[in-house]
Design a protein around this motif. Sequence first.
Motif, PDB file in Angstrom:
ATOM      1  N   SER A 122       0.817  -1.220   0.000  1.00 19.60           N
ATOM      2  CA  SER A 122       0.000   0.000   0.000  1.00 19.60           C
ATOM      3  C   SER A 122       0.853   1.273   0.000  1.00 19.60           C
ATOM      4  O   SER A 122       0.319   2.366  -0.129  1.00 19.60           O
ATOM      5  CB  SER A 122      -0.928   0.016   1.221  1.00 19.60           C
ATOM      6  N   GLN A 123       2.154   1.135   0.149  1.00 19.00           N
ATOM      7  CA  GLN A 123       3.056   2.285   0.238  1.00 19.00           C
ATOM      8  C   GLN A 123       3.995   2.317  -0.967  1.00 19.00           C
ATOM      9  O   GLN A 123       4.267   1.292  -1.576  1.00 19.00           O
ATOM     10  CB  GLN A 123       3.881   2.209   1.527  1.00 19.00           C
ATOM     11  N   ARG A 124       4.512   3.490  -1.268  1.00 17.96           N
ATOM     12  CA  ARG A 124       5.432   3.620  -2.401  1.00 17.96           C
ATOM     13  C   ARG A 124       6.779   4.233  -2.030  1.00 17.96           C
ATOM     14  O   ARG A 124       7.702   4.236  -2.827  1.00 17.96           O
ATOM     15  CB  ARG A 124       4.790   4.475  -3.510  1.00 17.96           C
ATOM     16  N   LEU A 125       6.887   4.803  -0.819  1.00 12.99           N
ATOM     17  CA  LEU A 125       8.107   5.488  -0.451  1.00 12.99           C
ATOM     18  C   LEU A 125       8.602   4.996   0.903  1.00 12.99           C
ATOM     19  O   LEU A 125       7.815   4.846   1.838  1.00 12.99           O
ATOM     20  CB  LEU A 125       7.852   7.000  -0.385  1.00 12.99           C
ATOM     21  N   GLY A 126       9.886   4.716   0.975  1.00 12.88           N
ATOM     22  CA  GLY A 126      10.522   4.318   2.225  1.00 12.88           C
ATOM     23  C   GLY A 126      11.838   5.046   2.368  1.00 12.88           C
ATOM     24  O   GLY A 126      12.197   5.882   1.527  1.00 12.88           O
ATOM     25  N   ARG A 127      12.560   4.734   3.440  1.00 11.99           N
ATOM     26  CA  ARG A 127      13.869   5.330   3.661  1.00 11.99           C
ATOM     27  C   ARG A 127      14.885   4.219   3.893  1.00 11.99           C
ATOM     28  O   ARG A 127      14.668   3.351   4.736  1.00 11.99           O
ATOM     29  CB  ARG A 127      13.827   6.297   4.840  1.00 11.99           C
ATOM     30  N   ARG A 152      28.234   4.658   5.068  1.00 12.36           N
ATOM     31  CA  ARG A 152      29.240   5.199   4.150  1.00 12.36           C
ATOM     32  C   ARG A 152      30.614   4.582   4.458  1.00 12.36           C
ATOM     33  O   ARG A 152      30.835   4.061   5.545  1.00 12.36           O
ATOM     34  CB  ARG A 152      29.290   6.719   4.271  1.00 12.36           C
ATOM     35  N   PRO A 153      31.541   4.651   3.507  1.00 12.05           N
ATOM     36  CA  PRO A 153      32.873   4.074   3.733  1.00 12.05           C
ATOM     37  C   PRO A 153      33.585   4.619   4.967  1.00 12.05           C
ATOM     38  O   PRO A 153      34.386   3.913   5.579  1.00 12.05           O
ATOM     39  CB  PRO A 153      33.636   4.434   2.448  1.00 12.05           C
ATOM     40  N   ASP A 154      33.277   5.863   5.373  1.00 10.59           N
ATOM     41  CA  ASP A 154      33.926   6.423   6.562  1.00 10.59           C
ATOM     42  C   ASP A 154      33.219   6.013   7.857  1.00 10.59           C
ATOM     43  O   ASP A 154      33.594   6.443   8.941  1.00 10.59           O
ATOM     44  CB  ASP A 154      34.032   7.944   6.467  1.00 10.59           C
ATOM     45  N   GLY A 155      32.172   5.169   7.752  1.00  3.94           N
ATOM     46  CA  GLY A 155      31.453   4.681   8.924  1.00  3.94           C
ATOM     47  C   GLY A 155      30.251   5.516   9.323  1.00  3.94           C
ATOM     48  O   GLY A 155      29.501   5.135  10.217  1.00  3.94           O
ATOM     49  N   SER A 156      30.048   6.646   8.669  1.00  3.90           N
ATOM     50  CA  SER A 156      28.897   7.487   8.997  1.00  3.90           C
ATOM     51  C   SER A 156      27.648   6.962   8.286  1.00  3.90           C
ATOM     52  O   SER A 156      27.731   6.361   7.220  1.00  3.90           O
ATOM     53  CB  SER A 156      29.164   8.945   8.621  1.00  3.90           C
ATOM     54  N   PRO A 157      26.468   7.201   8.881  1.00  2.86           N
ATOM     55  CA  PRO A 157      25.232   6.715   8.259  1.00  2.86           C
ATOM     56  C   PRO A 157      24.771   7.630   7.129  1.00  2.86           C
ATOM     57  O   PRO A 157      25.084   8.816   7.108  1.00  2.86           O
ATOM     58  CB  PRO A 157      24.224   6.751   9.413  1.00  2.86           C
ATOM     59  N   GLN A 158      24.057   7.052   6.203  1.00  5.82           N
ATOM     60  CA  GLN A 158      23.412   7.804   5.129  1.00  5.82           C
ATOM     61  C   GLN A 158      21.992   7.282   5.020  1.00  5.82           C
ATOM     62  O   GLN A 158      21.768   6.066   5.007  1.00  5.82           O
ATOM     63  CB  GLN A 158      24.143   7.609   3.799  1.00  5.82           C
ATOM     64  N   ASN A 159      21.016   8.182   4.939  1.00  8.21           N
ATOM     65  CA  ASN A 159      19.610   7.801   4.893  1.00  8.21           C
ATOM     66  C   ASN A 159      18.958   8.502   3.709  1.00  8.21           C
ATOM     67  O   ASN A 159      19.039   9.730   3.608  1.00  8.21           O
ATOM     68  CB  ASN A 159      18.939   8.196   6.214  1.00  8.21           C
ATOM     69  N   ASN A 160      18.332   7.726   2.813  1.00  9.43           N
ATOM     70  CA  ASN A 160      17.754   8.287   1.602  1.00  9.43           C
ATOM     71  C   ASN A 160      16.316   7.838   1.395  1.00  9.43           C
ATOM     72  O   ASN A 160      16.006   6.664   1.613  1.00  9.43           O
ATOM     73  CB  ASN A 160      18.542   7.830   0.363  1.00  9.43           C
ATOM     74  N   PRO A 161      15.451   8.747   0.933  1.00  9.89           N
ATOM     75  CA  PRO A 161      14.124   8.305   0.511  1.00  9.89           C
ATOM     76  C   PRO A 161      14.257   7.511  -0.787  1.00  9.89           C
ATOM     77  O   PRO A 161      15.050   7.876  -1.662  1.00  9.89           O
ATOM     78  CB  PRO A 161      13.362   9.617   0.290  1.00  9.89           C
ATOM     79  N   VAL A 162      13.521   6.411  -0.878  1.00  9.52           N
ATOM     80  CA  VAL A 162      13.596   5.551  -2.057  1.00  9.52           C
ATOM     81  C   VAL A 162      12.224   4.972  -2.382  1.00  9.52           C
ATOM     82  O   VAL A 162      11.402   4.746  -1.503  1.00  9.52           O
ATOM     83  CB  VAL A 162      14.591   4.375  -1.850  1.00  9.52           C
ATOM     84  N   GLY A 163      11.999   4.726  -3.649  1.00  8.54           N
ATOM     85  CA  GLY A 163      10.866   3.917  -4.070  1.00  8.54           C
ATOM     86  C   GLY A 163      11.259   2.462  -3.920  1.00  8.54           C
ATOM     87  O   GLY A 163      12.450   2.123  -3.902  1.00  8.54           O
ATOM     88  N   PHE A 164      10.281   1.586  -3.826  1.00 12.14           N
ATOM     89  CA  PHE A 164      10.590   0.176  -3.584  1.00 12.14           C
ATOM     90  C   PHE A 164       9.429  -0.696  -4.039  1.00 12.14           C
ATOM     91  O   PHE A 164       8.320  -0.227  -4.278  1.00 12.14           O
ATOM     92  CB  PHE A 164      10.866  -0.070  -2.094  1.00 12.14           C
ATOM     93  N   ARG A 165       9.700  -1.980  -4.084  1.00 11.73           N
ATOM     94  CA  ARG A 165       8.675  -2.999  -4.312  1.00 11.73           C
ATOM     95  C   ARG A 165       9.003  -4.206  -3.448  1.00 11.73           C
ATOM     96  O   ARG A 165      10.175  -4.543  -3.264  1.00 11.73           O
ATOM     97  CB  ARG A 165       8.632  -3.462  -5.775  1.00 11.73           C
ATOM     98  N   TYR A 166       7.963  -4.864  -2.920  1.00  7.40           N
ATOM     99  CA  TYR A 166       8.155  -6.119  -2.208  1.00  7.40           C
ATOM    100  C   TYR A 166       8.227  -7.226  -3.252  1.00  7.40           C
ATOM    101  O   TYR A 166       7.343  -7.351  -4.103  1.00  7.40           O
ATOM    102  CB  TYR A 166       7.018  -6.379  -1.223  1.00  7.40           C
ATOM    103  N   ASN A 167       9.278  -8.024  -3.216  1.00  7.09           N
ATOM    104  CA  ASN A 167       9.464  -9.126  -4.148  1.00  7.09           C
ATOM    105  C   ASN A 167       8.945 -10.390  -3.467  1.00  7.09           C
ATOM    106  O   ASN A 167       9.644 -11.000  -2.656  1.00  7.09           O
ATOM    107  CB  ASN A 167      10.949  -9.259  -4.510  1.00  7.09           C
ATOM    108  N   GLU A 168       7.709 -10.746  -3.770  1.00  6.32           N
ATOM    109  CA  GLU A 168       7.069 -11.873  -3.098  1.00  6.32           C
ATOM    110  C   GLU A 168       7.761 -13.197  -3.385  1.00  6.32           C
ATOM    111  O   GLU A 168       7.848 -14.062  -2.512  1.00  6.32           O
ATOM    112  CB  GLU A 168       5.596 -11.961  -3.494  1.00  6.32           C
TER     113      GLU A 168
END
Length: 123
Positions: free
Chosen positions: A15-20, A25-41
């Motif tokens: 029912s949703q189209r957007l997640g995070r 990152r290579p330096d150990g810091s986190p990166q958080n991005n909005p992304v489209g997705f699909r559940y692969n049943e």
Amino acid sequence: MIATLSPAQIEYLRSQRLGRLATIRPDGSPQNNPVGFRYNEALGTIDIAGYNMGASQKFRNLDKEERVAFVVDDIKSVDPWEVRCLEIRGTAQALRDIDTYIQSASRELIRITPARVLAFGIE
């Protein structure tokens, strides 16, 4: 260990189209991005495709660290207040030269295999 999503959790994802997507990152810091997705049943995975995916930092981050967290949430109602959240922790593969669910997208895909699922407001 692979975690299995419940039927209610799968329906919520559909029912949703957007997640995070959170990657490291290579330096150990986190990166958080909005992304489209699909559940692969067929595979029980979360697939993330996009335009020029292979050139993205989130895709390159997976070369060094495969652990990820993926969150989908929303506000179902403000009166009464009802929040739904699904967090999937696991590992991700950066796949190249693969057909994706977006016809005109690049041929790269991030595929998340769930190891732990945390949810509230869904069941």
